[in-house]
Design a protein around this motif. Sequence first.
Motif, short mmCIF file in Angstrom:
data_model
loop_
_atom_site.label_atom_id
_atom_site.label_comp_id
_atom_site.label_asym_id
_atom_site.label_seq_id
_atom_site.Cartn_x
_atom_site.Cartn_y
_atom_site.Cartn_z
N LYS A 1 4.75 5.84 -7.08
CA LYS A 1 3.98 6.65 -8.01
C LYS A 1 4.34 8.13 -7.88
O LYS A 1 4.49 8.85 -8.87
CB LYS A 1 2.49 6.45 -7.76
CG LYS A 1 1.58 7.15 -8.78
CD LYS A 1 0.12 7.00 -8.40
CE LYS A 1 -0.29 5.54 -8.38
NZ LYS A 1 -1.73 5.38 -8.07
N ASP A 2 4.51 8.59 -6.62
CA ASP A 2 4.86 9.99 -6.39
C ASP A 2 6.26 10.32 -6.89
O ASP A 2 6.48 11.37 -7.49
CB ASP A 2 4.77 10.31 -4.89
CG ASP A 2 5.01 11.78 -4.59
OD1 ASP A 2 4.18 12.61 -5.00
OD2 ASP A 2 6.04 12.09 -3.97
N TYR B 1 0.84 -1.21 0.00
CA TYR B 1 0.00 0.00 0.00
C TYR B 1 0.87 1.25 0.00
O TYR B 1 0.66 2.18 -0.80
CB TYR B 1 -0.89 -0.04 1.24
CG TYR B 1 -1.63 1.25 1.56
CD1 TYR B 1 -2.65 1.72 0.73
CD2 TYR B 1 -1.32 1.96 2.71
CE1 TYR B 1 -3.33 2.89 1.04
CE2 TYR B 1 -1.99 3.13 3.04
CZ TYR B 1 -3.00 3.59 2.19
OH TYR B 1 -3.67 4.74 2.50
N TYR C 1 1.97 4.24 -3.39
CA TYR C 1 1.90 5.71 -3.35
C TYR C 1 3.29 6.32 -3.51
O TYR C 1 3.47 7.31 -4.24
CB TYR C 1 1.28 6.18 -2.04
CG TYR C 1 -0.22 6.14 -2.01
CD1 TYR C 1 -0.98 7.23 -2.43
CD2 TYR C 1 -0.89 4.99 -1.58
CE1 TYR C 1 -2.37 7.19 -2.40
CE2 TYR C 1 -2.29 4.95 -1.56
CZ TYR C 1 -3.02 6.05 -1.97
OH TYR C 1 -4.39 6.01 -1.95
N ARG D 1 -3.33 13.07 10.03
CA ARG D 1 -4.29 13.97 9.40
C ARG D 1 -4.34 15.32 10.10
O ARG D 1 -4.85 16.29 9.54
CB ARG D 1 -5.68 13.34 9.39
CG ARG D 1 -5.76 12.11 8.51
CD ARG D 1 -7.18 11.77 8.12
NE ARG D 1 -7.20 10.88 6.98
CZ ARG D 1 -8.28 10.65 6.24
NH1 ARG D 1 -9.41 11.27 6.52
NH2 ARG D 1 -8.23 9.82 5.22
N VAL E 1 1.54 7.76 3.83
CA VAL E 1 0.68 7.99 2.67
C VAL E 1 0.02 9.37 2.75
O VAL E 1 -0.13 10.06 1.74
CB VAL E 1 -0.38 6.88 2.55
CG1 VAL E 1 -1.47 7.27 1.55
CG2 VAL E 1 0.27 5.57 2.12
N GLU E 2 -0.36 9.79 3.98
CA GLU E 2 -0.99 11.10 4.15
C GLU E 2 -0.01 12.21 3.76
O GLU E 2 -0.39 13.21 3.16
CB GLU E 2 -1.45 11.27 5.59
CG GLU E 2 -2.53 10.29 6.03
CD GLU E 2 -3.77 10.39 5.17
OE1 GLU E 2 -4.21 11.52 4.87
OE2 GLU E 2 -4.31 9.33 4.78
N TYR E 3 1.26 12.05 4.12
CA TYR E 3 2.28 13.04 3.77
C TYR E 3 2.59 13.02 2.27
O TYR E 3 2.84 14.05 1.66
CB TYR E 3 3.55 12.80 4.58
CG TYR E 3 3.41 13.13 6.04
CD1 TYR E 3 3.27 14.44 6.48
CD2 TYR E 3 3.42 12.12 7.00
CE1 TYR E 3 3.13 14.74 7.82
CE2 TYR E 3 3.29 12.41 8.34
CZ TYR E 3 3.13 13.72 8.76
OH TYR E 3 2.99 14.03 10.09
N ILE E 4 2.59 11.83 1.69
CA ILE E 4 2.86 11.71 0.25
C ILE E 4 1.77 12.41 -0.54
O ILE E 4 2.04 13.09 -1.54
CB ILE E 4 2.95 10.22 -0.16
CG1 ILE E 4 4.20 9.58 0.45
CG2 ILE E 4 2.98 10.08 -1.68
CD1 ILE E 4 4.28 8.08 0.25
N LYS E 5 0.52 12.26 -0.11
CA LYS E 5 -0.60 12.88 -0.82
C LYS E 5 -0.47 14.39 -0.92
O LYS E 5 -0.86 14.99 -1.92
CB LYS E 5 -1.91 12.52 -0.11
CG LYS E 5 -2.36 11.08 -0.28
CD LYS E 5 -3.65 10.83 0.48
CE LYS E 5 -4.12 9.38 0.32
NZ LYS E 5 -5.37 9.12 1.10
N VAL E 6 0.09 15.02 0.13
CA VAL E 6 0.23 16.48 0.13
C VAL E 6 1.64 16.93 -0.23
O VAL E 6 1.93 18.12 -0.29
CB VAL E 6 -0.17 17.07 1.50
CG1 VAL E 6 -1.64 16.82 1.77
CG2 VAL E 6 0.68 16.50 2.62
N ARG F 1 6.11 10.39 -10.69
CA ARG F 1 5.42 11.57 -11.17
C ARG F 1 6.30 12.82 -11.08
O ARG F 1 6.19 13.74 -11.90
CB ARG F 1 4.14 11.78 -10.36
CG ARG F 1 3.25 12.92 -10.87
CD ARG F 1 2.07 13.17 -9.95
NE ARG F 1 1.20 11.99 -9.91
CZ ARG F 1 0.92 11.31 -8.81
NH1 ARG F 1 1.45 11.68 -7.65
NH2 ARG F 1 0.11 10.28 -8.84
#
Length: 295
Positions: free
Chosen positions: A22-23, A15, A19, A122, A227-232, A26
């Motif tokens: 992919k990050d 999981y 992320y 979060r 994952v939360e840190y990667i998203k932002v 990208r």
Amino acid sequence: MATILLVVLGALTIYFLSYFIKDIYRNRNNLGKGNYVISMIIGFITDFLDTLGIGCFAPTTLAFKLTKYLKSDALLPGTLNIAHSIPVILEAFIFIRVVEVSPVTLISLVIAAIIGSFVGSRTVVKLPEKKVQMIMGIALIITAVLMILKQQGLLDALGKDNTALGLTGIRLVIGIVGNFIFGALMSAGVGLYAPCMAMVALLGLNPLVAFPIMMGSCAGLMPVASVEYIKVGEYSRKAAIGITLGGIVGVVIAATLVKSMNLEILMWVIIVVIIYTGISMLIQSLKGKEEVMEV
């Protein structure tokens, strides 16, 4: 049940990597500033120490401050969690398989830490740099105090003659609540090892049981928080890549050399500098003008 936990940790690893990779892909043409050699050295040393039970968050924070690696302290929590996720998961697989512990106790405390990290991550990603500096400063000083107690044998004394391999009743409830809190704090960059080790001893468990619990907890919560840190995008990508690679090597070597190492002097040096770093971050957090660290 230990096998089930390892399967869960394996799933969380996939999981997290889905992320992370992919990050990185990208942003492959703009990974930010940083030096891979420096971050790999930092990863090797800090995860080597982590495998020995010293912890990796405080030493990594210290290394970042000394090398001025990060452009902002606000990147610390995310970078720490993301960079050390894979090495810590490797540690968990090693210790869960070799140290005996009650499956109910192990799984309950690990799940509590995971939920705590999800709640904490979060909240932390929304904090301004000054708040992060204050939290990290206080956390480093507390960590140093716990390390001093451990060096003096006081934490070990708490667990002296303890033989229990599991918790039941109110002690299990206390352990679950404690690990939930530690998981939430770890998402802010506060190391879980020292407080978890102290709690395990206070609750009457064999101190050795702390290793699969704390490493299993971190292996479960760090991918979730990361994952939360990667998203932002709140982390240093080059630091995360280098520390991950260097950390894996450090874990493998430490796992084979741990019995022959004398870390007494090294531990005291680390404690002194951690206190200095913690005080410095507190001073920065109290200054009116936002300061940005050079890369």
